[in-house]
Design a protein around this motif. Structure first.
Motif, short mmCIF file in Angstrom:
data_model
loop_
_atom_site.label_atom_id
_atom_site.label_comp_id
_atom_site.label_asym_id
_atom_site.label_seq_id
_atom_site.Cartn_x
_atom_site.Cartn_y
_atom_site.Cartn_z
N ILE A 50 0.91 -1.26 -0.14
CA ILE A 50 0.13 0.08 0.07
C ILE A 50 0.89 1.33 0.10
CG2 ILE A 50 -1.60 1.37 1.35
CD1 ILE A 50 -2.96 -1.25 2.18
N GLU A 51 1.96 1.09 0.76
CA GLU A 51 2.69 2.27 0.71
C GLU A 51 3.45 2.61 -0.42
OE1 GLU A 51 3.46 4.81 2.95
OE2 GLU A 51 1.61 3.99 4.26
N GLN A 52 3.90 1.56 -1.38
CA GLN A 52 4.28 1.83 -2.72
C GLN A 52 3.45 2.13 -3.59
OE1 GLN A 52 5.87 -2.31 -3.64
NE2 GLN A 52 7.64 -2.01 -2.27
N LEU A 53 2.46 1.88 -3.37
CA LEU A 53 1.48 2.69 -4.40
C LEU A 53 1.05 4.08 -4.33
CD1 LEU A 53 -1.49 -0.16 -4.34
CD2 LEU A 53 0.15 0.12 -5.94
N ARG A 54 1.44 4.73 -3.00
CA ARG A 54 1.27 6.04 -2.78
C ARG A 54 2.17 6.93 -3.37
NH1 ARG A 54 -0.48 6.43 3.64
NH2 ARG A 54 -2.15 5.10 3.41
#
Length: 127
Positions: free
Chosen positions: A123-127
């Motif tokens: 999820i953090e990589q998608l931000r």
């Protein structure tokens, strides 16, 4: 709309004479050839005047099948034929499907809300 789909109609598109046998086949989900053979056998085996009288009455009183009755999909047609044939079984099947969907949704919810570090990194990589 549901009452329209659970009525008996004359099926003029697949008719040989007036569409009664084709309408019975559509209503029950049976093959139209089997219905026609059954009507002929009933007539020959002793129901001569009564099957013809019933056929003519059905042809005179039943409405024609609307052309847009099953526009959605072939599975929609099968579903409504099942509702007409055995409503309790169809209701049971639909409830079973919803239970399965609900169980799968609960599994997804448990996976997302659990403390999953790999998911948090994704999820953090998608931000």
């Amino acid at each position: 709309m549901t009452s329209q789909r659970t009525r008996f109609y004359l099926d003029k598109q697949n008719a040989k004479w007036s569409g009664v046998c084709a309408g019975i086949a559509d209503y029950t989900g049976m093959d139209v050839t089997l219905v026609r053979i059954g009507v002929v056998l009933m007539t020959i085996m002793g129901g001569f005047p009564w099957t013809l009288i019933a056929y003519w009455i059905a042809a005179a009183t039943a409405p024609r099948k609307p052309l847009d009755l099953y526009d959605e999909a072939p599975e929609e047609k099968k579903f409504w034929q099942g509702v007409r044939a055995n409503p309790k079984r169809i209701t049971r099947d639909v409830r079973s499907r919803f239970r399965d969907i609900d169980r799968r949704l609960a599994d997804v919810e448990a996976y997302v809300t659990s403390s999953n570090s790999r998911l948090a990194r994704e999820i953090e990589q998608l931000r």
